[in-house]
Write an enzyme that holds these catalytic residues in place. Structure first.
Site, PDB file in Angstrom:
ATOM      1  N   GLU A 158      41.161  36.292  30.898  1.00  0.00           N
ATOM      2  CA  GLU A 158      41.740  35.101  31.562  1.00  0.00           C
ATOM      3  C   GLU A 158      41.530  33.947  30.476  1.00  0.00           C
ATOM      4  OE1 GLU A 158      41.722  35.829  36.098  1.00  0.00           O
ATOM      5  OE2 GLU A 158      39.934  35.148  35.457  1.00  0.00           O
ATOM      6  N   GLU A 234      44.363  42.159  38.174  1.00  0.00           N
ATOM      7  CA  GLU A 234      43.310  42.060  39.045  1.00  0.00           C
ATOM      8  C   GLU A 234      43.911  41.550  40.309  1.00  0.00           C
ATOM      9  OE1 GLU A 234      40.142  39.279  38.404  1.00  0.00           O
ATOM     10  OE2 GLU A 234      39.476  40.155  36.097  1.00  0.00           O
TER      11      GLU A 234
END
Length: 606
Positions: A158, A234
């Site tokens: 991320e 995710e």
């Protein structure tokens, strides 16, 4: 050519069409003796892949070292996944977030304030390179190119939410490739804002992270990457908890409906989490947006497989959804694991903590925990206050993260970073009263720009505006519980500090005798087990501290909640006599602890 390849809209595995149906399970949050059970249950839910982060800070606690045993025996975990017929997605970071202490970045690295973390700063990238030099050789045999289960490896984590240093991302990509990783590489980023633009690399598969608004999130992912597989790396189906907040949950039908939307769109998925596990010991992280908030010990995450490994409502709901889109094993859904019969443990021995603090480091002003080399746990500070009277005790810079203050052994108050507290009104009973400050590290920030913020006392201390000097600073060795043979039987009479069995305090300041019968202390009791089984440690009447069973560090408890029980994995118990040790920081209204057969993670909130 890697085993897993991409087409214009999907994956090929060894040349055949393939959809990744993955679930997150962190080996370092699960007792190793339970890995095989959890992996089997992943397959039975219909998953063909499992995903895991790798915590740099535990694998390399000191520069030049590599730990691959016990909870960190990743090669064994990979062998077990392969034996179960599961593929593996590896996410080595170097940053992992994961609500994990420091986001997985090692303490010895983040204490250097000059290093620009997660950038192309050579001081950071060289440390990453030296770690990968040690980490990757024992993992290469488990890559799909060598016949192993690992089919893809993530580049950073991320990153678009943190920075836009593309040179750094390219360095990580090259670091993996140049050390023998041939498998498919991917990045993952939240789909909102500029995250995908900032965190992706040409030639590296971009994936998204989200938990709802499936169509909108997939559209943004497709806009950022016009061709290639759609994958949610995710898929958030629950959430984590902070001390003092609610226990988070998500309706199983709601989460299953979004999973169905994902699969109906042809996307691949990694369910975060399939099995959350536990932040054993001092491994939990913390967030700091508007205020510092530490994460609880449980990482149950309201996942399909509960913290204790039992199929929950989402397990059944997700299995039904997956069966609409892919084959699911024609085997029964696993039953819940056996649980220990409710047991009461009488804690019969007590040893005060502070008289056994060990040798100090002496300094004009308090040293931070980081200055003393402490990644986690506790630090103790002692000096004298020359002037008696009522006044304000001020801690310049605050505390990291929770400080208990004592004057001549009597509790004087508590300061918390969470509340931005720096000043405490106190009454100093006499000239040269002994001031003790016990500081607890509640977990290092794992997300955003505050990674690496120091712990302990963070600056000089004054009383009524006058500096307090000449401190004895102790880094307390509390990674392990003290040997139960050194803990003394509970005695209504005060115990002289010099008789403390775990060591003699070599301080320039005498230890107040009040600590012998009150204040932070270790408590010990035993209990019998006929057949080891999972259990949950319940501590009504206790306040705050740490718990160990048979030397295994279960983690932190706190009556602030929401969590009310600690998970006790069956493998840490033994037939016959078992030891329970609590480090209670305040006090208890009982001498009993309880092992129950039902978890209590607190009331569910939004």
């Amino acid at each position: 050519m890697p085993a897993l390849a991409t087409t214009s809209d999907g994956f090929l595995l060894h040349g055949d069409p393939f959809r990744i149906l993955s679930g997150a399970m962190h080996y370092f949050r699960v007792h190793p003796d339970q890995w095989a059970d959890r992996l089997r249950k992943a397959r039975l839910m219909g998953l063909n892949t499992v995903e895991t982060y790798l915590p740099w800070n535990l694998h390399q606690p000191e520069p030049g070292t590599l730990v691959l045993d016990g909870l960190l025996d990743l090669p064994r975990f990979l062998r077990l996944a392969a034996a179960e017929g599961l593929h593996v997605l590896l996410r080595p970071g170097p940053f992992i977030c994961a609500e994990w202490d420091g986001g997985g970045l090692p303490h010895w690295l983040t204490t250097d304030p000059d290093i620009r973390l997660r950038t192309s700063d050579p001081r950071f990238t060289e440390a990453v390179d030296r770690y990968l030099d040690l980490l990757l050789p024992p993992l290469l045999p488990y890559m799909a190119a060598s016949g192993g289960p690992v089919i893809a490896v993530q580049v950073e984590n991320e990153y678009g939410a943190y920075g836009d240093d593309i040179a750094y991302l390219k360095h990580i990509e090259h670091a993996l490739r140049s050390r023998g990783v041939e498998e498919l590489l991917f990045t993952c980023d939240q789909t909102a804002g500029d995250h995908l633009r900032n965190g992706t690399l040409p030639g590296v598969l971009a994936t998204g992270t989200f938990g709802s608004r499936v169509e909108e999130s997939l559209r943004r992912l497709r806009e950022a990457q016009p061709e290639g597989p759609l994958m949610c790396s995710e898929f958030w189906i629950g959430w984590f908890d902070h001390w003092g907040g609610p226990h988070h949950g998500r309706d199983a039908e709601d989460a299953a409906a979004d999973l169905d939307r994902l699969l109906a769109a042809g996307a691949s998925v990694n369910i975060y989490m399939f099995h959350g596990g536990t932040n054993f010991g001092y491994t939990n992280g913390a967030n700091h947006h508007h205020a510092y908030v530490p994460t609880v010990t449980s990482y149950d995450y309201d996942a399909p497989l509960t913290e204790s490994g039992d199929p929950g409502p989402k397990y059944h709901a997700f299995r039904e959804v997956i069966a609409r889109h892919a084959p699911v094993p024609d085997e029964p859904v696993p039953a819940p694991s056996p649980k220990l019969a409710p047991t009461t443990v009488r804690l019969t021995h007590r040893t005060p903590l502070i008289p056994s603090a060990g040798r100090p480091v002496r300094a004009k002003d308090p040293l931070s925990a980081d200055d003393m080399g402490r990644r986690a746990g506790y630090t103790l500070y002692r000096t004298t206050v020359p002037t008696p009277g009522h006044g304000l005790l001020h801690f310049e810079g605050g505390v990291g993260d929770r400080a208990q203050v004592f004057l001549d052994g009597a509790p004087a108050g508590v300061l918390e970073r969470e509340r931005y507290e720096e000043t405490l009104p106190v009454h100093v009973p006499r000239a040269d009263a002994v001031l003790d400050v016990l500081v607890e590290n509640m977990g290092r920030v794992n997300y955003g720009p505050r990674i690496g913020v120091p712990k302990g006392l963070l600056g000089p201390v004054t009383f009524m505006g006058r500096p307090l000097r000449d401190w004895d600073c102790h880094a307390l060795p509390l990674d392990d519980a003290p040997s139960t043979t050194t803990l003394t039987a509970t005695d209504p009479e005060p115990v002289a500090p010099e008789s403390a069995p775990t060591g003699t305090l070599t301080s320039r300041v005498p230890v107040p005798e009040a600590f012998a019968s009150s204040g932070p202390a270790f408590h010990h009791g035993t209990f019998d087990v006929r057949t080891p089984a999972d259990a949950f440690l319940s501590l009504p009447g206790w306040t705050k501290g740490q718990a160990w069973i048979n030397g295994f560090h279960l983690g932190r408890y706190w009556n602030r909640g929401p969590q009310r029980t600690l998970y006790v994995p069956a493998p840490i118990l033994r037939r016959g006599v078992n030891d329970l040790v609590l480090l209670e920081l305040h006090g208890a209204t009982t001498s009993d602890a309880h092992l129950t057969d039902v978890p209590d993670l607190g009331p569910t909130g939004p």
